[in-house]
Write an enzyme that holds these catalytic residues in place. Sequence first.
Site, PDB file in Angstrom:
ATOM      1  N   GLU A  31      24.773  -6.570 -59.365  1.00  0.00           N
ATOM      2  CA  GLU A  31      25.650  -7.649 -58.921  1.00  0.00           C
ATOM      3  C   GLU A  31      25.342  -8.921 -59.713  1.00  0.00           C
ATOM      4  OE1 GLU A  31      26.394  -7.647 -54.303  1.00  0.00           O
ATOM      5  OE2 GLU A  31      24.247  -7.688 -54.700  1.00  0.00           O
ATOM      6  N   HIS A  79      21.717  -6.447 -50.883  1.00  0.00           N
ATOM      7  CA  HIS A  79      22.943  -7.113 -51.308  1.00  0.00           C
ATOM      8  C   HIS A  79      22.661  -8.601 -51.507  1.00  0.00           C
ATOM      9  CE1 HIS A  79      27.026  -8.723 -51.204  1.00  0.00           C
ATOM     10  NE2 HIS A  79      27.450  -7.508 -51.486  1.00  0.00           N
TER      11      HIS A  79
END
Length: 242
Positions: free
Chosen positions: A158, A86
């Site tokens: 992302e 992430h």
Amino acid sequence: MNLTIGQAEQLINDILQAGLRLKEGQEVVVATPFPYLLKAKALLKNTPGFYVAAQNCASEKSGAYTGEVSAEMLASIGVDYVILGHSERREYFQESNAVLAKKIDLALANGIKPIFCCGEPLEVRKAETQNEYVAKQLEESLYHLTEEQLKDVVIAYEPIWAIGTGLTASAAQAQDMHAFIRGQIAAKYGREAALRLTIQYGGSAKPSNAGELFACPDVDGGLIGGASLVAADFLAIVSHLG
């Protein structure tokens, strides 16, 4: 890093009580902080299509790594997925592509499906070198895997520059990168493997833009951040899945 155990339990119950009906092939994966994983498993155990993910795992198998949580530990309590790479882990904890490759291997070895995050920061997007940046992330963290192993990997794109910055990635920008990622996988593993791959979008998806994003041919779902903390918003986003 949000919610107390009571708040987390209420959130999951609110989602379940909505009577969400998933279509064939659709899944909802609830990624909770480590202390809530067992509670989430218990709450979701009788709900088809719902799974539990950890938000991270250690890059080592076991040993003197105080405070870390291993993939083996997660597997022992029945965790289905783990989010790896992430943008916040990369930025705040300096997780490298090489470290993430180790985490990918440990997750797969323990029967846990990795949700591998990739994406570029604002300066890379401004320089228009986002394709090269993301290609390197894929190559250094995933390309050692076999095609069979890749079947258990989910990729989440992302655009870091569109998270909490006030900037927004358009559906066209999301589609362009998702198509690029799928093309990179096709070049490495073949067209069938690329078509089979799930690629999620993780750039501030919310009820107001989820429909447009999920309508893109190469966007297979979302990695939902802040909007997942409000049951009504999360349910609205799920309703836009094709």
